[in-house]
Design a protein around this motif. Sequence first.
Motif, short mmCIF file in Angstrom:
data_model
loop_
_atom_site.label_atom_id
_atom_site.label_comp_id
_atom_site.label_asym_id
_atom_site.label_seq_id
_atom_site.Cartn_x
_atom_site.Cartn_y
_atom_site.Cartn_z
N SER A 1 0.88 -1.33 -0.03
CA SER A 1 0.10 -0.10 0.06
C SER A 1 0.85 1.04 -0.15
CB SER A 1 -0.76 -0.09 1.44
OG SER A 1 -1.83 -0.83 1.27
N GLY A 2 1.85 1.00 0.79
CA GLY A 2 2.95 2.50 0.86
C GLY A 2 3.48 2.69 -0.51
N LEU A 3 3.76 1.37 -1.26
CA LEU A 3 4.49 1.52 -2.61
C LEU A 3 3.39 2.08 -3.57
CD1 LEU A 3 6.29 0.82 -4.71
CD2 LEU A 3 5.38 -1.42 -5.07
N GLU A 4 1.92 1.63 -3.44
CA GLU A 4 1.10 2.39 -4.30
C GLU A 4 1.01 3.76 -4.01
OE1 GLU A 4 -2.32 -1.13 -5.11
OE2 GLU A 4 -2.13 -0.35 -2.97
N HIS A 5 1.16 4.16 -2.83
CA HIS A 5 1.07 5.76 -2.52
C HIS A 5 2.13 6.35 -3.23
CE1 HIS A 5 -0.24 9.03 -0.15
NE2 HIS A 5 1.12 9.22 0.38
N ARG A 6 3.39 5.88 -2.99
CA ARG A 6 4.71 6.50 -3.39
C ARG A 6 4.41 6.57 -5.14
NH1 ARG A 6 7.17 9.51 0.04
NH2 ARG A 6 7.21 8.47 1.93
N LEU A 7 4.00 5.74 -5.74
CA LEU A 7 3.88 5.45 -7.43
C LEU A 7 2.69 6.46 -7.73
CD1 LEU A 7 4.22 1.82 -7.99
CD2 LEU A 7 6.05 3.67 -8.22
N ALA A 8 1.70 6.54 -6.93
CA ALA A 8 0.51 7.47 -7.25
C ALA A 8 1.15 8.86 -7.31
CB ALA A 8 -0.73 7.35 -6.25
N GLY A 9 2.18 9.26 -6.58
CA GLY A 9 2.77 10.67 -6.39
C GLY A 9 3.34 11.12 -7.85
N PHE A 10 3.74 10.16 -8.63
CA PHE A 10 4.34 10.24 -10.07
C PHE A 10 3.33 10.49 -11.07
CE2 PHE A 10 7.74 8.62 -7.44
CZ PHE A 10 8.97 9.29 -7.81
N LEU A 11 2.13 10.23 -10.83
CA LEU A 11 1.10 10.04 -12.07
C LEU A 11 0.89 11.62 -12.62
CD1 LEU A 11 -1.42 7.40 -10.95
CD2 LEU A 11 0.19 7.20 -12.72
N SER B 1 -2.15 12.31 -13.86
CA SER B 1 -3.75 12.33 -13.75
C SER B 1 -4.12 10.99 -13.48
CB SER B 1 -4.24 12.80 -15.07
OG SER B 1 -5.69 12.33 -14.97
N PRO B 2 -5.14 10.54 -12.42
CA PRO B 2 -5.60 9.26 -12.14
C PRO B 2 -6.22 8.89 -13.59
CG PRO B 2 -6.61 10.92 -11.26
CD PRO B 2 -5.72 11.59 -11.57
N ASN B 3 -6.48 9.54 -14.60
CA ASN B 3 -7.38 9.15 -15.78
C ASN B 3 -6.54 8.84 -16.97
OD1 ASN B 3 -9.47 9.76 -13.84
ND2 ASN B 3 -9.94 11.87 -14.83
N LEU B 4 -5.27 8.82 -16.99
CA LEU B 4 -4.38 8.14 -17.94
C LEU B 4 -3.86 6.85 -17.45
CD1 LEU B 4 -2.46 11.53 -18.85
CD2 LEU B 4 -4.61 10.62 -19.94
N PHE B 5 -3.47 6.01 -18.35
CA PHE B 5 -2.79 4.89 -17.96
C PHE B 5 -1.26 5.49 -17.67
CE2 PHE B 5 -5.39 1.07 -19.42
CZ PHE B 5 -6.77 1.87 -19.83
N ALA B 6 -0.40 4.43 -17.01
CA ALA B 6 0.86 4.73 -16.81
C ALA B 6 1.72 3.39 -16.94
CB ALA B 6 1.26 5.58 -15.74
N MET B 7 2.96 3.57 -17.24
CA MET B 7 4.04 2.47 -17.04
C MET B 7 4.99 2.88 -16.26
SD MET B 7 4.60 -0.70 -17.74
CE MET B 7 3.88 -1.14 -19.28
N VAL B 8 5.37 2.12 -15.14
CA VAL B 8 6.38 2.49 -14.43
C VAL B 8 7.55 1.56 -14.25
CG1 VAL B 8 5.37 1.55 -12.50
CG2 VAL B 8 6.87 3.66 -12.03
N ARG B 9 8.75 1.96 -13.83
CA ARG B 9 9.91 1.29 -13.73
C ARG B 9 10.51 2.05 -12.42
NH1 ARG B 9 14.30 -0.05 -18.08
NH2 ARG B 9 15.30 -0.80 -16.08
N ALA B 10 10.97 1.10 -11.36
CA ALA B 10 11.84 1.45 -10.27
C ALA B 10 13.11 0.60 -10.17
CB ALA B 10 11.08 1.62 -9.18
N ASP B 11 14.27 1.13 -10.36
CA ASP B 11 15.55 0.36 -10.19
C ASP B 11 16.21 0.49 -9.06
OD1 ASP B 11 14.95 1.32 -13.34
OD2 ASP B 11 16.20 -0.71 -13.43
N GLY B 12 16.90 -0.08 -8.32
CA GLY B 12 17.75 -0.13 -7.36
C GLY B 12 17.69 -1.38 -6.55
N THR B 13 18.15 -1.16 -5.11
CA THR B 13 18.17 -2.30 -4.05
C THR B 13 16.99 -1.95 -3.35
OG1 THR B 13 20.56 -2.15 -4.14
CG2 THR B 13 19.51 -3.40 -2.36
N TYR C 1 -0.36 1.09 -14.24
CA TYR C 1 -1.27 1.97 -13.74
C TYR C 1 -2.45 2.02 -14.65
CZ TYR C 1 -4.69 5.14 -11.65
OH TYR C 1 -5.81 5.79 -11.33
N THR C 2 -3.82 1.66 -14.08
CA THR C 2 -5.00 1.81 -15.04
C THR C 2 -6.09 2.39 -14.43
OG1 THR C 2 -4.30 -0.55 -15.96
CG2 THR C 2 -6.71 0.32 -16.13
#
Lengths: 268, 268
Positions: free
Chosen positions: A125-135, A137-149, A191-192
């Motif tokens: 849930s915390g991850l979803e919250h963090r990723l949502a901050g990068f959108l 608009s909630p009405n567009l689709f999105a592809m995300v990648r996160a690289d690291g440890t 994100y859909t």
Amino acid sequence: MRRRGFFIAAALVIGAIAIAAATAGMAAQETGHDRLYQVSTIDALLQGVYDGTVSVAALQREGDIGTGTFDRLDGELTLLDGVVWQARADGSVSRAPPNETTPFAAVTRFRADRTGALGPAGNFSGLEHRLAGFLSSPNLFAMVRADGTFDYVKVRAPPAQSKPYPRLADAIAQQGVHELRNVSGTLVGTYTPPYATGVAITGWHVHFISADRRFGGHVLDLATDGTPGVGVDDISSFTVVLPVGTDFTETDFSQNLSSDLQVVEKGQ
Amino acid sequence: MRRRGFFIAAALVIGAIAIAAATAGMAAQETGHDRLYQVSTIDALLQGVYDGTVSVAALQREGDIGTGTFDRLDGELTLLDGVVWQARADGSVSRAPPNETTPFAAVTRFRADRTGALGPAGNFSGLEHRLAGFLSSPNLFAMVRADGTFDYVKVRAPPAQSKPYPRLADAIAQQGVHELRNVSGTLVGTYTPPYATGVAITGWHVHFISADRRFGGHVLDLATDGTPGVGVDDISSFTVVLPVGTDFTETDFSQNLSSDLQVVEKGQ
């Protein structure tokens, strides 16, 4: 005259090839919109339509990043940097052969519109919250990648199913669950928007593949100190290719399968 | 040498143009699937996102048959045999200018998979029942056209709206309703499977344009002796292009708008 004829030929050929390239480019970009390409619908997968219809090779022509599954639900599919990885229920990860097929996948050509540090998260849930901050608009689709440890990643993968195929909510009862701490790798997520329920996996749907390509699958839980780097690609166009020639055409889609989706996504 | 140079040039140019044509053709057919191309989502239109984003000229590049509306909801759009017709609330019908835009439309390149006589129908429900008999599966999209003389056709068209735009269910309170008996023309309709609710107009959505191109709009009611000829094109792939740069990105899509859609489709 030979030289002149050659130059005319060369100029005309270059012009025609430029037209071909421009035509292909326009089509791929869908008149400038980033495009999500999806095989089948999430409701079909939830109902047990697991016969693969699109080859790995064909999927790679539609994008270089994305998520999905394989023929007979044989593991989790992660497309990253153009390579398709198959994470199976036994915990193994391997390159998928080009003639392997998928009954469900969503891919795009990745071009980050925004980047930044992920930020700390103690669970999914915390991850979803963090990723949502990068959108944007909630009405567009999105592809995300996160690289690291990542401090902790818990993944699952279902085993191959036999006909008659069970519903997805039943099939995942046999899923393999694996976890690692301090693992380097990449999250790949879609994100859909909410209006696409029934067609695509609304909200966030995230897979993981380790940097050594030995660990991966559908992310059930995760913890991070926030240092991984995120890139988000806004997507304003989507194409769905329906699985003709399978059980799809005979399936009853009159039900709302939101509760099934909840069970499947959270693995509970 | 001049002649030889010319032939080499001609052969190379023809080859390159063939590549361009093949590339464009492959893209248009989405790897062999007939494709529906849709501008925006039905939920966006229901919420009042009426700003046009795709030109008539661009729409014509994506298909030769289909339905939709115009910028500011200025009438009903019917694309037939490659020509876009605009039926306004005052009952007038005219060719839409190429630079006019649409906020919502669904079009395809028509290739009939099945043809036959429509069969008698006394009202719109009867028409839906007849058309359903031509579907190969309720889970695929379809485009239908029916050509002939109809005993009775009742159509509506909404007038152009001003900002702040009202919801569609409110905007159609001002719709113009027109009817004709013994009218020759063409029904153009889309069928959308139930799982695509929120994205497209589920079920049947039918427009009409008379043979003399003087009468048309969204079909509210109809009666036929059954003689018109039907052609149905099965569609197994769909592309949606979202209206970025409009109110779309700010709209709340968390509600289920099925009851709004019912009001709008039946004009009540």
